[in-house]
Design a protein around this motif. Structure first.
Motif, PDB file in Angstrom:
ATOM      1  N   MET A 107       0.835  -1.201   0.000  1.00 28.84           N
ATOM      2  CA  MET A 107       0.000   0.000   0.000  1.00 28.84           C
ATOM      3  C   MET A 107       0.870   1.252   0.000  1.00 28.84           C
ATOM      4  O   MET A 107       1.862   1.331   0.720  1.00 28.84           O
ATOM      5  N   LYS A 108       0.479   2.224  -0.841  1.00 25.82           N
ATOM      6  CA  LYS A 108       1.044   3.558  -0.776  1.00 25.82           C
ATOM      7  C   LYS A 108      -0.072   4.492  -0.321  1.00 25.82           C
ATOM      8  O   LYS A 108      -1.124   4.560  -0.955  1.00 25.82           O
ATOM      9  N   PHE A 109       0.169   5.197   0.770  1.00 26.71           N
ATOM     10  CA  PHE A 109      -0.884   5.964   1.445  1.00 26.71           C
ATOM     11  C   PHE A 109      -0.410   7.382   1.712  1.00 26.71           C
ATOM     12  O   PHE A 109       0.740   7.603   2.090  1.00 26.71           O
ATOM     13  N   ARG A 110      -1.319   8.334   1.496  1.00 29.12           N
ATOM     14  CA  ARG A 110      -1.090   9.706   1.945  1.00 29.12           C
ATOM     15  C   ARG A 110      -2.355  10.162   2.655  1.00 29.12           C
ATOM     16  O   ARG A 110      -3.452  10.068   2.102  1.00 29.12           O
ATOM     17  N   GLY A 111      -2.199  10.620   3.886  1.00 30.96           N
ATOM     18  CA  GLY A 111      -3.379  11.045   4.630  1.00 30.96           C
ATOM     19  C   GLY A 111      -3.004  11.650   5.971  1.00 30.96           C
ATOM     20  O   GLY A 111      -1.843  11.984   6.224  1.00 30.96           O
ATOM     21  N   LYS A 112      -4.014  11.768   6.835  1.00 28.07           N
ATOM     22  CA  LYS A 112      -3.830  12.437   8.124  1.00 28.07           C
ATOM     23  C   LYS A 112      -3.961  11.434   9.269  1.00 28.07           C
ATOM     24  O   LYS A 112      -4.873  10.610   9.293  1.00 28.07           O
ATOM     25  N   VAL A 113      -3.027  11.525  10.206  1.00 28.00           N
ATOM     26  CA  VAL A 113      -2.998  10.628  11.362  1.00 28.00           C
ATOM     27  C   VAL A 113      -4.146  10.969  12.309  1.00 28.00           C
ATOM     28  O   VAL A 113      -4.461  12.133  12.563  1.00 28.00           O
ATOM     29  N   GLY A 114      -4.784   9.918  12.848  1.00 23.27           N
ATOM     30  CA  GLY A 114      -5.900  10.091  13.776  1.00 23.27           C
ATOM     31  C   GLY A 114      -5.462  10.503  15.173  1.00 23.27           C
ATOM     32  O   GLY A 114      -4.278  10.756  15.442  1.00 23.27           O
ATOM     33  N   LYS A 115      -6.427  10.524  16.111  1.00 23.15           N
ATOM     34  CA  LYS A 115      -6.176  11.073  17.446  1.00 23.15           C
ATOM     35  C   LYS A 115      -5.356  10.148  18.340  1.00 23.15           C
ATOM     36  O   LYS A 115      -4.668  10.606  19.246  1.00 23.15           O
ATOM     37  N   SER A 116      -5.438   8.838  18.103  1.00 19.24           N
ATOM     38  CA  SER A 116      -4.824   7.881  19.024  1.00 19.24           C
ATOM     39  C   SER A 116      -3.575   7.231  18.420  1.00 19.24           C
ATOM     40  O   SER A 116      -3.626   6.647  17.336  1.00 19.24           O
ATOM     41  N   ILE A 117      -2.450   7.351  19.120  1.00 20.62           N
ATOM     42  CA  ILE A 117      -1.206   6.676  18.747  1.00 20.62           C
ATOM     43  C   ILE A 117      -0.750   5.891  19.979  1.00 20.62           C
ATOM     44  O   ILE A 117      -0.474   6.481  21.028  1.00 20.62           O
TER      45      ILE A 117
END
Length: 201
Positions: A107-117
């Motif tokens: 997978m190649k992905f571009r996006g925004k990280v969510g609230k929980s890490i």
């Protein structure tokens, strides 16, 4: 943006037809069904729309009910509650290496990280980082979002990896079913912060 370089094994569900694009070049299109195994609950069958440059003679007949293997670029798209899968084929094999249905690849992905890490440890005591991120696509007056679960096993979480940060991520794709919903996950192999460049139009 989500693009996956994949090998897909499944069963032809709609017979191949030949058409031409705006430039007059021939391409073949058909659909195939892939059974996705469930982590819990019932397995789910998804339909993948396939296109391949060439004529029916060049591509070969893809008959309904035939189990085939397609290598190419898979792009998922979300419309409301429905997910659609478009696969641009590089090659088609009528003698697949896998007897079972599968979607394997990168997978190649571009996006925004969510609230929980979360920093976790697996059953073998190996530390890893788990987080989710979403890819957004503008559709008419709104946006559609596809969420992916990411697992980072390299043992070091970069300082920039924070909620709300945009990221480019590459890694091994996994597609499964959980609570009757498709679940995308990715074991990260490469990752970097995405900083949009100013437009110089």
């Amino acid at each position: 943006m989500i693009k996956c370089n994949v090998t897909v094994c499944g069963t032809v569900s709609k017979a191949a037809t030949c058409r031409t694009n705006k430039e007059g070049k021939a391409f073949v299109s058909f659909a195939m069904n892939i059974v996705i195994l469930a982590k819990s609950g019932i397995n789910k069958t998804i339909e993948v729309s396939v296109i391949k440059d060439g004529t029916l003679t060049e591509v070969g007949s893809c008959n309904i009910g035939e189990h085939i293997e397609v290598v190419g670029v898979l792009v998922p798209r979300k419309r409301g509650d429905a997910l659609y899968f478009n696969l641009s084929a590089g090659s088609i094999s009528h003698q697949p290496a896998e007897a079972e249905d599968c979607i394997k690849g990168v997978m190649k992905f571009r996006g925004k990280v969510g609230k929980s890490i979360e920093d976790k440890t697996d059953k073998n005591g190996v530390p890893y980082c788990q987080f989710s991120a979403f890819s957004a696509e503008k559709v008419q007056d709104g946006f559609e979002y596809i969420w992916v679960s990411f697992f980072l096993f390299d043992g070091k979480r970069e300082a920039w990896l924070q909620p709300g940060v945009k990221a480019n991520i590459k890694g091994a794709l996994s597609v499964s079913v959980f609570n009757d919903k498709l679940d995308f996950s990715c074991r990260v192999s490469e990752m970097s912060e995405y900083v949009p460049q100013p437009y110089n139009g």
